[in-house]
Design a protein around this motif. Structure first.
Motif, PDB file in Angstrom:
ATOM      1  N   GLU A  27      14.663   5.060   8.469  1.00 50.24           N
ATOM      2  CA  GLU A  27      14.079   5.981   7.490  1.00 50.24           C
ATOM      3  C   GLU A  27      12.609   5.667   7.260  1.00 50.24           C
ATOM      4  N   ALA A  28      11.801   6.748   7.130  1.00 48.94           N
ATOM      5  CA  ALA A  28      10.363   6.579   6.894  1.00 48.94           C
ATOM      6  C   ALA A  28       9.883   7.714   5.992  1.00 48.94           C
ATOM      7  N   HIS A  29       8.679   7.517   5.382  1.00 52.63           N
ATOM      8  CA  HIS A  29       8.118   8.500   4.462  1.00 52.63           C
ATOM      9  C   HIS A  29       6.614   8.611   4.676  1.00 52.63           C
ATOM     10  N   ILE A  30       6.102   9.800   4.362  1.00 56.04           N
ATOM     11  CA  ILE A  30       4.656  10.028   4.364  1.00 56.04           C
ATOM     12  C   ILE A  30       4.280  10.526   2.973  1.00 56.04           C
ATOM     13  N   TYR A  31       3.278   9.872   2.369  1.00 55.08           N
ATOM     14  CA  TYR A  31       2.840  10.232   1.030  1.00 55.08           C
ATOM     15  C   TYR A  31       1.343  10.539   1.028  1.00 55.08           C
ATOM     16  N   GLN A  32       1.003  11.576   0.236  1.00 56.91           N
ATOM     17  CA  GLN A  32      -0.403  11.898   0.046  1.00 56.91           C
ATOM     18  C   GLN A  32      -0.870  11.302  -1.262  1.00 56.91           C
ATOM     19  N   VAL A  33      -1.945  10.534  -1.209  1.00 57.50           N
ATOM     20  CA  VAL A  33      -2.566   9.953  -2.395  1.00 57.50           C
ATOM     21  C   VAL A  33      -4.047  10.327  -2.335  1.00 57.50           C
ATOM     22  N   GLY A  34      -4.470  11.178  -3.240  1.00 62.04           N
ATOM     23  CA  GLY A  34      -5.837  11.672  -3.180  1.00 62.04           C
ATOM     24  C   GLY A  34      -6.021  12.516  -1.928  1.00 62.04           C
ATOM     25  N   ALA A  35      -7.040  12.159  -1.118  1.00 63.23           N
ATOM     26  CA  ALA A  35      -7.296  12.892   0.124  1.00 63.23           C
ATOM     27  C   ALA A  35      -6.681  12.200   1.323  1.00 63.23           C
ATOM     28  N   GLY A  36      -6.029  11.049   1.099  1.00 62.27           N
ATOM     29  CA  GLY A  36      -5.469  10.284   2.210  1.00 62.27           C
ATOM     30  C   GLY A  36      -3.969  10.411   2.325  1.00 62.27           C
ATOM     31  N   TYR A  37      -3.460  10.160   3.565  1.00 65.94           N
ATOM     32  CA  TYR A  37      -2.026  10.178   3.841  1.00 65.94           C
ATOM     33  C   TYR A  37      -1.600   8.788   4.315  1.00 65.94           C
ATOM     34  N   TYR A  38      -0.412   8.334   3.837  1.00 67.48           N
ATOM     35  CA  TYR A  38       0.043   6.964   4.128  1.00 67.48           C
ATOM     36  C   TYR A  38       1.480   7.015   4.624  1.00 67.48           C
ATOM     37  N   PHE A  39       1.763   6.160   5.643  1.00 68.73           N
ATOM     38  CA  PHE A  39       3.072   6.105   6.288  1.00 68.73           C
ATOM     39  C   PHE A  39       3.806   4.861   5.820  1.00 68.73           C
ATOM     40  N   VAL A  40       5.035   5.017   5.307  1.00 66.76           N
ATOM     41  CA  VAL A  40       5.881   3.908   4.855  1.00 66.76           C
ATOM     42  C   VAL A  40       7.119   3.916   5.727  1.00 66.76           C
ATOM     43  N   ASP A  41       7.384   2.798   6.458  1.00 68.10           N
ATOM     44  CA  ASP A  41       8.468   2.774   7.450  1.00 68.10           C
ATOM     45  C   ASP A  41       9.770   2.197   6.900  1.00 68.10           C
ATOM     46  N   ARG A  42      10.059   2.490   5.656  1.00 66.29           N
ATOM     47  CA  ARG A  42      11.299   1.999   5.055  1.00 66.29           C
ATOM     48  C   ARG A  42      11.745   2.946   3.939  1.00 66.29           C
TER      49      ARG A  42
END
Length: 673
Positions: A87-102
């Motif tokens: 399982e993984a997630h992508i989150y938008q914070v401000g103008a940036g996007y971040y990948f979480v692999d858990r």
């Protein structure tokens, strides 16, 4: 019957057109209102869908994205029965996007620091290692959404084109139906006027009647063409929008329902004041029309007696009153127009976004961003028909007042019943039996009138002004009905036959002949298909108008302006004589017919009359007694009674009032010579 019900009955006459228009409108509105739903799907499923849960998958899975040696696919797009690992997630914070692999336990307020993503929800807070995505990597995760976005865009464009076509159809049918309704209304009003009693026009200026047929029906036309179409369109739009709002969120839609009672209260308050103002405006407008008509008709007198300033002052008073009430309507419309709608719209947006929009961004997530977008879009669309309805309030009230005035005219009692002309020519014997009549109740202008005019006789009516001469002929034509006694034609009561049948036996020539716009020929035949131009020419020759035809470039086809302004009084009278004769009446009425004719023309007409009177019963009203010496019977009237009766010689021998009148005129004529 109430005004609204009568307007509705007129609309029902063309219900098929209106029903088809509404059906097309519903289809058009339905297709158009799919836009926010498509926008919601774009936002929730494709644009914000990147933040949904991702799992590891094989490269051949549909929508798989390659990222740092692994293939990922959105969990909601996995094949049924496929294993969910990594399982993984992508989150938008401000103008940036971040990948979480858990796996992530919950969502909430997000922040990034030193390569770690922190999510807080109330008192709970957790931190996860996060990889910052480059633009190319972000685009890789969005690539599977492009096809869906393009598909939805194409569907929306297709629906818009579909909606445009149906909007055109409904607009065309609705406008056609409205024009048909007002066409029928004008026909009814004009037809009704033809059947109204002459007494109705005695005390009503022509300008006021014209204003009701033209101005008031035009205002009613706005009701069907503009107001009706706007209300139907806006009503269907609002129904469709509220349906969509309840499908999105019941609570949000329930709040928006407050607009309906506000709109109803708004309408009641507006109508309370607008109805009074519009009633005054329409009444003053009728007076202005009447004043203009009177001034134009009497312009020679106004200019001859130098009454221009006084006439202008009277007109300015009416015009100023019209301006004053128009300004009151302007103030009312400015206060309760679309500006007030904008205030309500802004208040609604502030309240909804503050209460519901803020909650949608919290962890609880009362509504999704897509739902919020769709709802705001629908709310914005909702106020467009509301604005349309409010902007039509003024036209609605004006049309309602105008319709009431039109229907008031239509409710006036008719006397001209339907009937066909007589199938055979009458003999022409006329008998008055103890006839009494008054234009007003209790004021008799004819008292116990009795006489008989045999077939082919010439009966002359003489007397001072107001003695009742014209009233006898008005009763004979049934312009008015006697209160007492009876009038017989060939031993048959005229009240037992229709007015059309009675008048088909009669012809009339008035003191001031009226000519219609058209030609010499059309004024003689009155466009009766049974009468040819050759017959009209023959009638003109019989009355001595041969020289008139020869002097005109186009002869009998010479154009005639309204009232025959380009012709002399004598020429107009000759045409009027020909008009009466060409219909070959059994009874001929000459109402001061030679009063405006010079001596030479009168001699021509008198000669023609000796021919045309043969075999016809002729009634003559004349002030010049020298023109009626040949009459078989002369009736002398005074204050509504017949005081003398007989031939010229008999009355002269009696040395009564007729003798005095004749001698007085004879002496006056000698003095003039």
């Amino acid at each position: 019957m109430k005004t609204g019900r009568r307007l509705w009955n007129y609309a029902l006459q063309y219900k098929k057109l209106l029903i088809w228009a509404v059906v097309l409108l519903i289809i058009a509105v339905g297709t158009e209102l799919t836009g926010p739903f498509i926008g919601k799907k774009m936002i929730d499923d494709h644009i914000l869908g990147i933040e949904k849960t991702w799992v590891k998958a094989s490269a051949d899975d549909p929508g798989a994205v390659r990222f740092r040696g692994h293939d990922y696919v959105r969990e909601d797009r996995l094949k049924p029965g496929a294993d969910k690992t990594g399982e993984a997630h992508i989150y938008q914070v401000g103008a940036g996007y971040y990948f979480v692999d858990r796996p992530v336990s919950f969502d909430g307020n997000r922040s990034v620091s030193d390569g770690r993503l922190t999510i807080s929800n109330g008192k709970e807070s957790r931190s996860y290692p996060a990889i910052t995505l480059s633009r190319q990597e972000i685009f890789q995760f969005y690539r599977p959404e492009i096809k869906g976005l393009l598909t939805l865009t194409a569907i929306y464009a297709g629906l818009l084109m579909f909606s445009v076509c149906f909007h055109y159809g409904q607009h065309y049918l609705l406008q056609m139906g409205a024009n048909r309704i007002i066409q029928r209304m004008r026909q009814d009003v004009f037809s009704h006027i033809q059947k109204m009693p002459i007494r109705y026009f005695d005390n009503l200026p022509a300008g006021k009647v014209v204003a009701r047929i033209t101005n008031d029906t035009e205002a009613v036309r706005d009701l069907y063409v503009t107001v009706l179409s706007t209300f139907i369109t806006s009503g269907v739009y609002m129904l469709g929008i509220f349906t969509a709002l309840f499908m999105l969120d019941v609570r949000l839609a329930a709040v928006c329902l407050l607009i309906i009672p506000i709109l109803m209260i708004w309408s009641v308050v507006y109508r309370k004041y607008a109805s009074v103002f519009n009633q005054k405006i329409r009444s003053i407008n009728s007076n202005i029309n009447a004043k203009m008509n009177e001034s134009i008709q009497g312009m020679p007198i106004i200019q001859a007696f130098r009454r221009e300033k006084e006439t202008m002052k009277e007109f300015e008073e009416l015009n100023e009153a019209h301006f004053r009430y128009k300004n009151k309507m302007l103030s009312l419309n400015s206060l309760m127009s679309h500006s007030l709608v904008n205030v309500l719209r802004n208040l609604a947006f502030v309240g909804l976004i503050w209460y519901f929009g803020g909650a949608s961004l919290s962890a609880a997530g009362i509504v999704s961003i897509g739902v919020l977008y769709a709802f705001v879009d629908y709310l914005n669309r909702l106020f467009q028909p509301v604005t349309g309805i409010v902007n039509q309030f003024s036209k609605l009230e004006l049309a309602r007042v105008s319709a009431a005035r039109v229907f008031e005219l239509l409710q006036e009692e008719e006397t001209e019943e339907e009937g066909a002309p007589a199938d055979r020519k009458a003999e022409g014997t006329v008998e008055f039996r103890d006839v009494s009549f008054g234009y007003r109740k209790g004021e008799e202008v004819l008292k116990h009138i009795s006489f008989t005019a045999e077939k082919g006789e010439t009966v002359a009516l003489v007397g001072h002004t107001g003695s009742g001469k014209s009233s006898i002929l008005n009763l004979l034509f049934r312009f008015y009905d006697a209160q007492k006694g009876d009038i017989l034609l060939d031993d048959k009561s005229i009240y037992g036959m229709s007015r059309q049948e009675l008048r088909s036996h009669m012809g009339i020539v008035l003191q001031d002949p009226y000519l219609f716009s058209g030609t010499i020929g059309s004024n003689v035949t009155l466009d009766d298909q049974r009468i040819s131009l050759e017959q009209a020419e023959e009638a003109l020759r019989q009355v001595g108008a041969a020289s008139l035809l020869q002097s005109l470039p186009k002869g009998i086809r010479e154009p005639v302006t309204e009232k025959g302004g380009t012709l002399s009084s004598g020429q107009r009278q000759l045409i009027s004589f020909a008009r009466a004769l060409v219909f070959d009446p059994a009874i001929l009425i000459l109402d001061e017919a030679t009063a405006h004719i010079d001596t030479e023309t009168e001699a021509v007409i008198q000669k023609a009359l000796q021919v045309v009177q043969e075999g016809r019963t002729t009634f003559i009203i004349a002030h010049r007694l020298s023109t009626i010496r040949h009459a078989d019977q002369i009736l002398v009237l005074e204050k509504g009674r017949i005081i003398e009766k007989g031939s010229h010689d008999e009355l002269m021998a009696q040395k009564g009032q007729y003798h005095q009148m004749y001698e007085l005129q004879k002496g006056t004529a000698k003095s003039a010579v």
